[in-house]
Design an enzyme around this catalytic site. Structure first.
Site, PDB file in Angstrom:
ATOM      1  CG  ASP A 273     -13.985  -0.228  -3.706  1.00 20.12           C
ATOM      2  OD1 ASP A 273     -15.378  -0.174  -3.666  1.00 20.12           O
ATOM      3  OD2 ASP A 273     -13.049  -0.596  -2.510  1.00 20.12           O
TER       4      ASP A 273
ATOM      5  CB  THR B 149      -8.391   6.460  -5.040  1.00 18.78           C
ATOM      6  OG1 THR B 149      -8.114   5.485  -4.285  1.00 18.78           O
ATOM      7  CG2 THR B 149      -7.245   6.610  -6.246  1.00 18.78           C
TER       8      THR B 149
ATOM      9  CD  GLU C  87      -7.831   4.143 -10.637  1.00 17.46           C
ATOM     10  OE1 GLU C  87      -7.453   3.968 -11.449  1.00 17.46           O
ATOM     11  OE2 GLU C  87      -8.295   4.754  -9.376  1.00 17.46           O
TER      12      GLU C  87
ATOM     13  NE  ARG D  35      -0.337  -4.715  -9.334  1.00 15.21           N
ATOM     14  CZ  ARG D  35      -1.030  -3.143  -8.978  1.00 15.21           C
ATOM     15  NH1 ARG D  35      -2.382  -3.003  -9.791  1.00 15.21           N
ATOM     16  NH2 ARG D  35      -0.691  -3.033  -7.793  1.00 15.21           N
TER      17      ARG D  35
HETATM   18  P1  5GP Z   1     -11.458   4.181  -4.309  1.00 19.89           P
HETATM   19  O1  5GP Z   1     -10.128   5.055  -3.193  1.00 19.89           O
HETATM   20  O2  5GP Z   1     -12.265   4.353  -5.279  1.00 19.89           O
HETATM   21  O3  5GP Z   1     -11.779   3.167  -2.950  1.00 19.89           O
HETATM   22  O4  5GP Z   1     -10.514   2.791  -4.245  1.00 19.89           O
HETATM   23  C1  5GP Z   1     -10.152   2.441  -5.776  1.00 19.89           C
HETATM   24  C2  5GP Z   1      -8.487   1.701  -5.315  1.00 19.89           C
HETATM   25  O5  5GP Z   1      -8.756   1.314  -5.144  1.00 19.89           O
HETATM   26  C3  5GP Z   1      -8.275   1.357  -6.883  1.00 19.89           C
HETATM   27  O6  5GP Z   1      -6.894   1.923  -8.062  1.00 19.89           O
HETATM   28  C4  5GP Z   1      -7.495  -0.271  -6.910  1.00 19.89           C
HETATM   29  O7  5GP Z   1      -6.816  -0.082  -6.587  1.00 19.89           O
HETATM   30  C5  5GP Z   1      -8.306  -0.346  -5.606  1.00 19.89           C
HETATM   31  N1  5GP Z   1     -10.009  -1.273  -5.514  1.00 19.89           N
HETATM   32  C6  5GP Z   1     -11.131  -1.132  -5.308  1.00 19.89           C
HETATM   33  N2  5GP Z   1     -11.654  -2.000  -5.623  1.00 19.89           N
HETATM   34  C7  5GP Z   1     -10.554  -2.804  -5.795  1.00 19.89           C
HETATM   35  C8  5GP Z   1     -11.045  -4.180  -6.209  1.00 19.89           C
HETATM   36  O8  5GP Z   1     -11.930  -4.788  -5.910  1.00 19.89           O
HETATM   37  N3  5GP Z   1      -9.924  -5.305  -6.822  1.00 19.89           N
HETATM   38  C9  5GP Z   1      -9.352  -4.861  -6.604  1.00 19.89           C
HETATM   39  N4  5GP Z   1      -7.943  -5.262  -7.486  1.00 19.89           N
HETATM   40  N5  5GP Z   1      -8.381  -3.683  -6.577  1.00 19.89           N
HETATM   41  C10 5GP Z   1      -9.305  -3.025  -6.024  1.00 19.89           C
END
Ligand code: 5GP
Length: 173
Positions: A99, A103, A95, A161
């Site tokens: 965050d 996910t 991954e 990207r």
């Molecule tokens: P989570 O489910 O852990 O909150 O988020 C995971 C997904 O959120 C990552 O795969 C990514 O797509 C997106 N994401 C989380 N933080 C960031 C960030 O700072 N920048 C970007 N571009 N995507 C993020």
């Protein structure tokens, strides 16, 4: 919105990717691996990482998303699922960033229900401060502060990207 100064240069990223691959090579010695890239964000990290993996491996992908622009929706959608049967296989989920952890937790549970022999997680970036669900990260690149970042696969509204470095994305002042 503007792209700020690089947080990690292309060179720093490549060095870290190599270190992670070396750790993976050593931990999985003698094994066969199914490396799973989580798209779209991990596409660049995934392709750089697998170039340094020396053990036999097959690759597969999951396309998942929970983000709209810079906010998580908290709901994970799967747009494309694995083609490989992972039953009894050693699986490495790759991954770009963890965050809130929502996910990865969702994907991990989903894949664990298919009875792999093992399942580990490799993430280039860890935004620890924002964690809502605890997920074990076996191979971690960098911890980062609570800022929205773009580049090296990471997007804002599907853009940026292609940048070879990672930078903070800021609101213009
Ligand atoms: P989570 O489910 O852990 O909150 O988020 C995971 C997904 O959120 C990552 O795969 C990514 O797509 C997106 N994401 C989380 N933080 C960031 C960030 O700072 N920048 C970007 N571009 N995507 C993020």
């Amino acid at each position: 919105m503007v792209v700020g100064k690089p947080l990690f240069s292309a060179e720093e990223i490549q060095k870290k990717v190599q270190e992670l691959a070396e750790q993976i090579n050593s931990d999985y010695r003698g094994a066969e691996l199914v490396a799973v890239g989580i798209l779209k964000g991990a596409f660049m990290f995934f392709s750089d990482l697998v170039k340094h993996i020396k053990i036999p491996l097959t690759i597969d992908f999951i396309v998942a998303s929970s983000y709209i622009k810079t906010d998580t929706t908290g709901e994970v959608k799967i747009y494309y699922d694995l083609r490989e049967d992972i039953t009894n296989k050693d699986v490495l989920l790759v991954e770009d960033i963890i965050d809130t952890g929502i996910t990865m937790n969702f994907l991990r549970e989903r894949l664990l229900s298919r009875a792999p022999r093992s399942l580990r997680i490799c993430a280039l970036l860890d935004k620890k401060e924002r964690r809502v669900v605890d997920v074990p990260i076996d191979y971690k690149g960098f911890e980062i502060p609570n800022e929205y970042v773009v580049g090296y696969g990471l997007d804002y509204d599907d853009q940026y990207r292609n940048l070879p470095y990672i930078a903070v994305f800021k609101k213009k002042v």
